[in-house]
Design a protein around this motif. Sequence first.
Motif, mmCIF file in Angstrom:
data_model
loop_
_atom_site.group_PDB
_atom_site.id
_atom_site.type_symbol
_atom_site.label_atom_id
_atom_site.label_comp_id
_atom_site.label_asym_id
_atom_site.label_seq_id
_atom_site.Cartn_x
_atom_site.Cartn_y
_atom_site.Cartn_z
ATOM 1 N N VAL A 286 75.859 68.734 117.384
ATOM 2 C CA VAL A 286 74.704 68.162 116.675
ATOM 3 C C VAL A 286 75.156 67.126 115.637
ATOM 4 C CG1 VAL A 286 73.169 70.137 116.996
ATOM 5 C CG2 VAL A 286 74.679 70.094 115.015
ATOM 6 N N ARG A 287 76.393 66.630 115.798
ATOM 7 C CA ARG A 287 76.916 65.736 114.759
ATOM 8 C C ARG A 287 76.184 64.396 114.717
ATOM 9 N NH1 ARG A 287 79.955 64.899 119.078
ATOM 10 N NH2 ARG A 287 81.038 62.908 119.369
ATOM 11 N N ALA B 169 84.730 59.260 108.353
ATOM 12 C CA ALA B 169 84.248 60.249 107.378
ATOM 13 C C ALA B 169 84.294 61.670 107.937
ATOM 14 C CB ALA B 169 82.831 59.897 106.949
ATOM 15 N N ALA B 170 84.040 61.820 109.250
ATOM 16 C CA ALA B 170 84.012 63.157 109.849
ATOM 17 C C ALA B 170 85.408 63.769 109.951
ATOM 18 C CB ALA B 170 83.369 63.079 111.227
ATOM 19 N N LYS B 171 86.452 62.950 109.705
ATOM 20 C CA LYS B 171 87.827 63.462 109.868
ATOM 21 C C LYS B 171 88.615 63.432 108.576
ATOM 22 C CE LYS B 171 87.788 61.580 114.506
ATOM 23 N NZ LYS B 171 87.943 60.310 115.191
ATOM 24 N N ASN B 172 87.996 62.980 107.497
ATOM 25 C CA ASN B 172 88.749 62.809 106.250
ATOM 26 C C ASN B 172 88.032 63.448 105.066
ATOM 27 O OD1 ASN B 172 91.164 60.894 106.762
ATOM 28 N ND2 ASN B 172 89.474 59.997 107.913
ATOM 29 N N PRO B 173 88.818 63.805 104.015
ATOM 30 C CA PRO B 173 88.196 64.372 102.810
ATOM 31 C C PRO B 173 87.298 63.349 102.105
ATOM 32 C CG PRO B 173 90.594 64.638 102.783
ATOM 33 C CD PRO B 173 90.275 63.734 103.922
ATOM 34 N N PRO B 174 86.423 63.825 101.198
ATOM 35 C CA PRO B 174 85.432 62.922 100.591
ATOM 36 C C PRO B 174 85.997 61.663 99.931
ATOM 37 C CG PRO B 174 84.871 65.185 100.103
ATOM 38 C CD PRO B 174 86.181 65.227 100.825
ATOM 39 N N LEU C 234 80.158 59.852 102.230
ATOM 40 C CA LEU C 234 80.466 60.936 101.282
ATOM 41 C C LEU C 234 79.809 62.234 101.748
ATOM 42 C CD1 LEU C 234 81.573 61.945 98.518
ATOM 43 C CD2 LEU C 234 79.416 61.222 97.517
ATOM 44 N N LEU C 235 78.512 62.149 102.096
ATOM 45 C CA LEU C 235 77.794 63.368 102.500
ATOM 46 C C LEU C 235 78.316 63.898 103.843
ATOM 47 C CD1 LEU C 235 75.618 65.276 101.511
ATOM 48 C CD2 LEU C 235 73.901 63.890 102.631
ATOM 49 N N VAL C 236 78.609 62.983 104.766
ATOM 50 C CA VAL C 236 79.147 63.410 106.070
ATOM 51 C C VAL C 236 80.488 64.107 105.856
ATOM 52 C CG1 VAL C 236 80.180 62.545 108.222
ATOM 53 C CG2 VAL C 236 77.942 61.726 107.510
ATOM 54 N N SER C 237 81.308 63.535 104.974
ATOM 55 C CA SER C 237 82.629 64.114 104.727
ATOM 56 C C SER C 237 82.522 65.492 104.076
ATOM 57 C CB SER C 237 83.432 63.151 103.850
ATOM 58 O OG SER C 237 84.663 63.716 103.560
ATOM 59 N N ILE C 238 81.586 65.638 103.124
ATOM 60 C CA ILE C 238 81.399 66.938 102.465
ATOM 61 C C ILE C 238 80.949 67.987 103.489
ATOM 62 C CG2 ILE C 238 79.929 68.187 100.803
ATOM 63 C CD1 ILE C 238 79.929 65.598 99.095
ATOM 64 N N LEU C 239 80.051 67.574 104.381
ATOM 65 C CA LEU C 239 79.476 68.540 105.342
ATOM 66 C C LEU C 239 80.268 68.625 106.651
ATOM 67 C CD1 LEU C 239 75.666 67.638 104.960
ATOM 68 C CD2 LEU C 239 76.846 69.605 103.980
ATOM 69 N N ARG C 240 81.414 67.911 106.734
ATOM 70 C CA ARG C 240 82.068 67.755 108.039
ATOM 71 C C ARG C 240 82.461 69.086 108.688
ATOM 72 N NH1 ARG C 240 85.893 67.032 104.303
ATOM 73 N NH2 ARG C 240 88.069 67.603 104.738
ATOM 74 N N SER C 241 82.890 70.057 107.882
ATOM 75 C CA SER C 241 83.315 71.315 108.506
ATOM 76 C C SER C 241 82.108 72.183 108.867
ATOM 77 C CB SER C 241 84.265 72.067 107.571
ATOM 78 O OG SER C 241 83.665 72.198 106.312
ATOM 79 N N ALA C 242 80.941 71.882 108.283
ATOM 80 C CA ALA C 242 79.748 72.698 108.556
ATOM 81 C C ALA C 242 78.950 72.166 109.744
ATOM 82 C CB ALA C 242 78.863 72.746 107.318
ATOM 83 N N ILE C 243 79.258 70.925 110.163
ATOM 84 C CA ILE C 243 78.442 70.311 111.239
ATOM 85 C C ILE C 243 79.125 70.533 112.596
ATOM 86 C CG2 ILE C 243 77.505 68.138 112.128
ATOM 87 C CD1 ILE C 243 77.351 67.100 109.260
#
Lengths: 211, 227
Positions: free
Chosen positions: A69-70, A121-126, A56-65
């Motif tokens: 540094v992922r 998670a890094a490619k999909n919405p929460p 959930l947290l990775v998905s929320i922050l995915r566009s900011a990471i």
Amino acid sequence: MSVPSNFDEFLDGIWKQNPIFVMVLGMCPTLAVTVSAVNSISMGLATTFVLAASCLLVSILRSAIPKQVRIASYIVIIATFVTVVDYAIQAISLDLYEALGAYIKLIVANCILLGRAEAHAAKNPPLPATLNAFGMGLGFTLGLLAIGSVREVLGAGKLFGLSLFGPHFQPWVVMVLPPGGFFVLAAWLIVFAAFRHINIKRNTQLGGVQS
Amino acid sequence: MSDTPKTITPSFAMVRTLGLVSVICGIIIVGVYQITLPAVNANKKLALERQVFKVLPNAKKVVTYYATPTGIVIAEGQDQPPAQAMVFYAVYDNSNKLAGIAAEASSAGYADQVRVLYAYDIAKQAITGIGVVSMRETPGIGDKILTDEDFLRNFTALDVRLSADMQALANAVKTVKHGTKTNPWQIDAIAGATVTSKAVGRGINESAQTLIPRLLPHLEKLTGVTP
């Protein structure tokens, strides 16, 4: 390619991509903590929580990471929720904490977690990311329970701590020792492989009849 | 080769992201730690009392002490244990009378450390019971130390009298081969689980050799305490 529904995302990990019996991931806790059904469920649920929360947290922050540094970010997020689970289990039951031992902390190194964060998670919405992770976690829990129940029944004559065969039962001790983990895992993998083989054969026959 | 120029992420953006992730994670960890701390401490206290009450059934209250080479001090209120301190538990009965002492002993067994809690009876100068705190010994073999009645009978009155100079035990506690016990300070091993039996004996000997000489000269401090 059609976009999978939320329900498909959830079911994916339980059956089609079961982390233990299909992807054969996370073998360290699978072999180590499955000496009883209670240990198996506890470890499974702890992993499910860490999986769902970190995805959930990775998905929320995915566009900011940034991608450079992922991995570092994912590991920090996963380690955070493992620490949360560690404190929570200590607060719930010290006996359970002793029984699971170092394997709670080792959830951080479970490849299912980094795998889900990176691959899904890094490619999909929460919502789909969390549902997929939740399904994977439940699939992992069911896998651990399947192994743990068999080992506890054969190795201690009990299930969930309740005696099944009375005082004269001679336990098959090797089943609760490390080799027992390999034996039971191998037996379940054979069962799953046989299922898949039968399914493929049936589908081929159906395809032949239809054509 | 592609002509598309690669987008370069500025270093500041990477540092900012890692900083943001760390701050969020830090807040989550500290928050959960603070929330769960009272429950964790309560669980630890409960687990300790459960262990102590098992080896000293008359117990009603448990007070934790540190035994140092120079004396004994109550653990409550101390941020850090004193140097070379050894933890022990003074156990009181319903009428606030000292019912016994409990302390932990630990030694390497077959698979891992075998940690036991033993009860020390001051009047008898003997160990009168043991309970296992943790072990990972082989099920059905090493874990017989929990259930084997003959083995547990060793600890109804295991002699740990001090020598005349009160610096060490008069006779070291020793685990002997099954069926060869002749003295009250010896432990009759379980046949087939000798390594675990020896770990229990070794752990108790090491702990008692240090604790009892430190404890007995200051006994009045314990009997005078009203918990």
